[in-house]
Design an enzyme around this catalytic site. Structure first.
Site, PDB file in Angstrom:
ATOM      1  CB  THR A   1      13.124  16.514  54.723  1.00 43.40           C
ATOM      2  OG1 THR A   1      11.853  15.927  54.480  1.00 43.40           O
ATOM      3  CG2 THR A   1      14.171  15.869  53.854  1.00 43.40           C
TER       4      THR A   1
ATOM      5  CB  ALA B   1      -2.594  16.143  60.014  1.00 44.67           C
TER       6      ALA B   1
ATOM      7  CB  ILE C   1      20.988  15.044  47.245  1.00 45.95           C
ATOM      8  CG1 ILE C   1      20.068  16.090  47.883  1.00 45.95           C
ATOM      9  CG2 ILE C   1      21.052  13.795  48.131  1.00 45.95           C
ATOM     10  CD1 ILE C   1      18.616  15.657  48.061  1.00 45.95           C
TER      11      ILE C   1
ATOM     12  CG  HIS D   1      44.242  42.394  53.583  1.00 46.10           C
ATOM     13  ND1 HIS D   1      44.301  41.645  52.424  1.00 46.10           N
ATOM     14  CD2 HIS D   1      45.499  42.378  54.123  1.00 46.10           C
ATOM     15  CE1 HIS D   1      45.536  41.192  52.264  1.00 46.10           C
ATOM     16  NE2 HIS D   1      46.280  41.627  53.285  1.00 46.10           N
TER      17      HIS D   1
HETATM   18  P1  FAD Z   1       9.841  18.808  55.238  1.00 43.75           P
HETATM   19  O1  FAD Z   1      11.107  19.256  55.839  1.00 43.75           O
HETATM   20  O2  FAD Z   1       9.870  17.589  54.402  1.00 43.75           O
HETATM   21  O3  FAD Z   1       8.805  18.615  56.419  1.00 43.75           O
HETATM   22  C1  FAD Z   1       7.556  18.062  56.217  1.00 43.75           C
HETATM   23  C2  FAD Z   1       7.080  17.491  57.545  1.00 43.75           C
HETATM   24  O4  FAD Z   1       5.706  17.166  57.444  1.00 43.75           O
HETATM   25  C3  FAD Z   1       7.780  16.193  57.950  1.00 43.75           C
HETATM   26  O5  FAD Z   1       8.281  16.325  59.253  1.00 43.75           O
HETATM   27  C4  FAD Z   1       6.691  15.132  57.878  1.00 43.75           C
HETATM   28  O6  FAD Z   1       6.839  14.121  58.857  1.00 43.75           O
HETATM   29  C5  FAD Z   1       5.449  15.969  58.153  1.00 43.75           C
HETATM   30  N1  FAD Z   1       4.221  15.415  57.613  1.00 43.75           N
HETATM   31  C6  FAD Z   1       3.968  15.035  56.337  1.00 43.75           C
HETATM   32  N2  FAD Z   1       2.689  14.631  56.210  1.00 43.75           N
HETATM   33  C7  FAD Z   1       2.132  14.745  57.436  1.00 43.75           C
HETATM   34  C8  FAD Z   1       0.838  14.473  57.945  1.00 43.75           C
HETATM   35  N3  FAD Z   1      -0.157  14.036  57.155  1.00 43.75           N
HETATM   36  N4  FAD Z   1       0.603  14.684  59.256  1.00 43.75           N
HETATM   37  C9  FAD Z   1       1.574  15.144  60.065  1.00 43.75           C
HETATM   38  N5  FAD Z   1       2.825  15.428  59.636  1.00 43.75           N
HETATM   39  C10 FAD Z   1       3.092  15.242  58.335  1.00 43.75           C
HETATM   40  N6  FAD Z   1      17.879  22.275  51.725  1.00 43.75           N
HETATM   41  C11 FAD Z   1      18.679  23.342  51.957  1.00 43.75           C
HETATM   42  O7  FAD Z   1      18.216  24.465  51.907  1.00 43.75           O
HETATM   43  N7  FAD Z   1      20.003  23.175  52.270  1.00 43.75           N
HETATM   44  C12 FAD Z   1      20.565  21.960  52.325  1.00 43.75           C
HETATM   45  O8  FAD Z   1      21.781  21.844  52.598  1.00 43.75           O
HETATM   46  C13 FAD Z   1      19.761  20.812  52.065  1.00 43.75           C
HETATM   47  N8  FAD Z   1      20.278  19.572  52.107  1.00 43.75           N
HETATM   48  C14 FAD Z   1      19.473  18.495  51.871  1.00 43.75           C
HETATM   49  C15 FAD Z   1      20.038  17.232  51.902  1.00 43.75           C
HETATM   50  C16 FAD Z   1      19.247  16.112  51.659  1.00 43.75           C
HETATM   51  C17 FAD Z   1      19.857  14.740  51.698  1.00 43.75           C
HETATM   52  C18 FAD Z   1      17.856  16.294  51.410  1.00 43.75           C
HETATM   53  C19 FAD Z   1      16.973  15.098  51.180  1.00 43.75           C
HETATM   54  C20 FAD Z   1      17.281  17.548  51.383  1.00 43.75           C
HETATM   55  C21 FAD Z   1      18.084  18.667  51.593  1.00 43.75           C
HETATM   56  N9  FAD Z   1      17.575  19.959  51.547  1.00 43.75           N
HETATM   57  C22 FAD Z   1      18.382  21.022  51.766  1.00 43.75           C
HETATM   58  C23 FAD Z   1      16.137  20.203  51.241  1.00 43.75           C
HETATM   59  C24 FAD Z   1      15.350  20.492  52.510  1.00 43.75           C
HETATM   60  O9  FAD Z   1      15.494  19.419  53.410  1.00 43.75           O
HETATM   61  C25 FAD Z   1      13.881  20.688  52.170  1.00 43.75           C
HETATM   62  O10 FAD Z   1      13.756  21.665  51.166  1.00 43.75           O
HETATM   63  C26 FAD Z   1      13.092  21.141  53.394  1.00 43.75           C
HETATM   64  O11 FAD Z   1      13.159  20.186  54.420  1.00 43.75           O
HETATM   65  C27 FAD Z   1      11.624  21.380  53.023  1.00 43.75           C
HETATM   66  O12 FAD Z   1      10.925  21.767  54.161  1.00 43.75           O
HETATM   67  P2  FAD Z   1       9.355  21.520  54.296  1.00 43.75           P
HETATM   68  O13 FAD Z   1       8.974  22.134  55.597  1.00 43.75           O
HETATM   69  O14 FAD Z   1       8.684  21.957  53.083  1.00 43.75           O
HETATM   70  O15 FAD Z   1       9.190  19.930  54.335  1.00 43.75           O
END
Ligand code: FAD
Length: 451
Positions: A38, A112, A176, A430
């Site tokens: 994401t 997965a 957001i 500064h």
């Molecule tokens: P994700 O980034 O959601 O990754 C999960 C991955 O798992 C995805 O690629 C998905 O395709 C994959 N996946 C899921 N299920 C399966 C499966 N069964 N098999 C294979 N692959 C799978 N956070 C900040 O810190 N700073 C910011 O400025 C910020 N801005 C944001 C702006 C927006 C509009 C949004 C929506 C979010 C923002 N965030 C921000 C939040 C941040 O994007 C998330 O907290 C972060 O991406 C979480 O990481 P993650 O690895 O937990 O999950």
């Protein structure tokens, strides 16, 4: 058999995989979509790329003449903004691909399905591992009436648009929603922002939220706080919405509606069947371990603090524990960063949440900072909160240009229990905005020189 199999290549998954590989583990990552999750594809990176264009346009319009730069026809070109956004996203994805290759992380593309604590299947093929790290992230929340009307956008849809709409109604004044309101209104799109709670950015102190609200209103945004969208009706070229405000009901007509009311962990059926404890998201202990000893979970899937840098840090903690190093997560100093105009950043405790008699608070205004004057920046402050007895820094909020960078000084102080006196002993360069931080620190210790 792999030492570890990571599901999801977002900030949680890819960082866990790289750390494990750097420590000599045989690791694979399964990703069904793009590297970076994401954050890289539909979150942090595309929003900040678009906001960089919007901020530049706005400052050229507002400041160029006063700064002695004549820019005659300054116009935003959305197709080029989108192309900058896409290039930033693709470069970030490629960066992760490079890091995987460099560190020997295997990438398996596909969906997965978790079958047991030691195996997943991808396109019918069984993959086995000694440890699983579940990092499958989150999805936007949509509930009635939003999921009952066709064409309502979430943040995901914003990155797909080919032209700017004429008007948008944004539901949700959290990070957001407010960042999107900043983007659209900076580019002259009419924005209506509806927030259920008392003020926008409800997790921040009201003094910070008010500055952002004022700035949005100057850009023409109509903000309705303590308000609720109660009905939506599709009409020609858009929607008619009814908002229940403090003053009664009112009707708005906009071309688009964006729902930004939060995200929920992507807990799928296979994860439930596996038997990991679920409490909002996957429940873990402080080592990121679930109730199944060789299964870990990191990032948004836990349903706790949904931030990329938290996911990345949890990933490091999980990886180190898998490698036998017993360490625990510490959430005492998580920076929040909001890329509005001006930016807002905070760490540690907020003024609204502490007993005023137990703390010393000092807020230093941006107007007393020399560097800010040279930048024509007049809105903001740096505020520190310290323990009244020990002087230890408990929290800080910064509003102003580069607040998202400046906050790190306070984050280090909160994390390591530094006192205001210790920070004051550090020479601040500064003329810089970091002297706002010094001003607030001096205010806690004694009196600021420059106020
Ligand atoms: P994700 O980034 O959601 O990754 C999960 C991955 O798992 C995805 O690629 C998905 O395709 C994959 N996946 C899921 N299920 C399966 C499966 N069964 N098999 C294979 N692959 C799978 N956070 C900040 O810190 N700073 C910011 O400025 C910020 N801005 C944001 C702006 C927006 C509009 C949004 C929506 C979010 C923002 N965030 C921000 C939040 C941040 O994007 C998330 O907290 C972060 O991406 C979480 O990481 P993650 O690895 O937990 O999950």
């Amino acid at each position: 058999m792999y030492d570890a199999l990571v599901i999801g290549a977002g900030p949680g998954g890819y960082v866990a995989a790289i750390k494990l590989a750097q420590r000599g583990k045989h690791v694979a990552v399964v990703e069904r979509s793009h590297l970076g999750g994401t954050c890289t594809n539909w979150g942090c990176i595309p929003t900040k790329a678009m906001l960089t264009s919007a901020h530049l346009y706005k400052s050229m319009v507002e400041k160029a003449a006063e700064l002695g730069v004549s820019a005659e026809r300054v116009v935003p070109d959305f197709s080029k903004i989108k192309s900058h956004m896409n290039k930033s996203v693709v470069a970030s994805r490629k960066g992760i691909e490079y890091l995987f290759k460099k560190n020997g992380v295997e990438l398996i593309l596909g969906d997965a399905i978790v079958e047991s604590p030691n195996s997943v299947s991808v396109a019918g093929k069984k993959i086995e591992a000694r440890h699983l790290v579940i990092a499958t992230g989150s999805v936007p929340i949509l509930f009635p009436p939003f999921n009952e009307v066709a064409g309502i956008w979430t943040s995901d849809d914003v990155f797909k648009m080919d032209r700017l709409p004429e008007s948008v109604l944004i539901v949700g004044g959290g990070v957001i929603g407010v960042e999107l309101a900043t983007f659209f209104s900076s580019l002259n799109v009419k924005v209506v922002l509806v927030e259920l709670l008392e003020h926008i950015l409800p997790n921040e102190d009201v003094d910070a939220a008010q500055i952002v609200a004022r700035s949005l209103k100057r850009k023409g945004v109509e903000i309705y706080e303590s308000s609720k969208l109660i009905s939506i009706q599709p009409v020609e070229n858009g929607y008619r919405s009814v908002i229940e405000t403090r003053e009664g009901q009112l009707e708005k007509r906009t071309e688009k509606i964006i729902v930004a009311v939060g995200r929920k962990p992507n807990v799928t059926e296979d994860i439930k069947v596996l038997g990991v404890a679920i409490e909002r998201g996957i429940k873990t202990d402080a080592t990121m371990r679930t109730n199944i000893p060789n299964v870990y979970a990191v990032g948004d899937i836990r349903g706790q603090i949904m931030l990329a840098h938290v996911a990345m840090y949890e990933a490091i903690v999980a990886a180190k524990n898998i490698c036998g190093e017993a360490i625990e997560m510490d959430y005492s100093a998580v920076p929040n960063v909001i890329f509005t105009d001006p930016e807002v950043a905070s760490v540690g405790v907020k003024q609204k949440d502490v007993d005023p008699s137990a703390v010393k608070v000092f807020s230093f205004p941006i107007t007393a900072n020399g560097r800010a004057r040279t930048m024509l920046e007049r809105e903001g402050f740096a505020k520190f909160i310290a323990d009244a007895r020990t002087g230890k820094i408990l929290g800080a909020t910064v509003v102003g240009p580069y607040a998202t960078e400046l906050i790190m000084e306070a984050a280090i102080a909160v994390k390591h229990g530094l006192t205001a006196e210790q920070l004051e002993e550090v020479i601040h360069p500064h003329p810089t905005l970091s002297e706002m931080m010094l001003g607030a620190i001096e205010g806690i210790v004694e009196k600021p020189i420059h106020l």
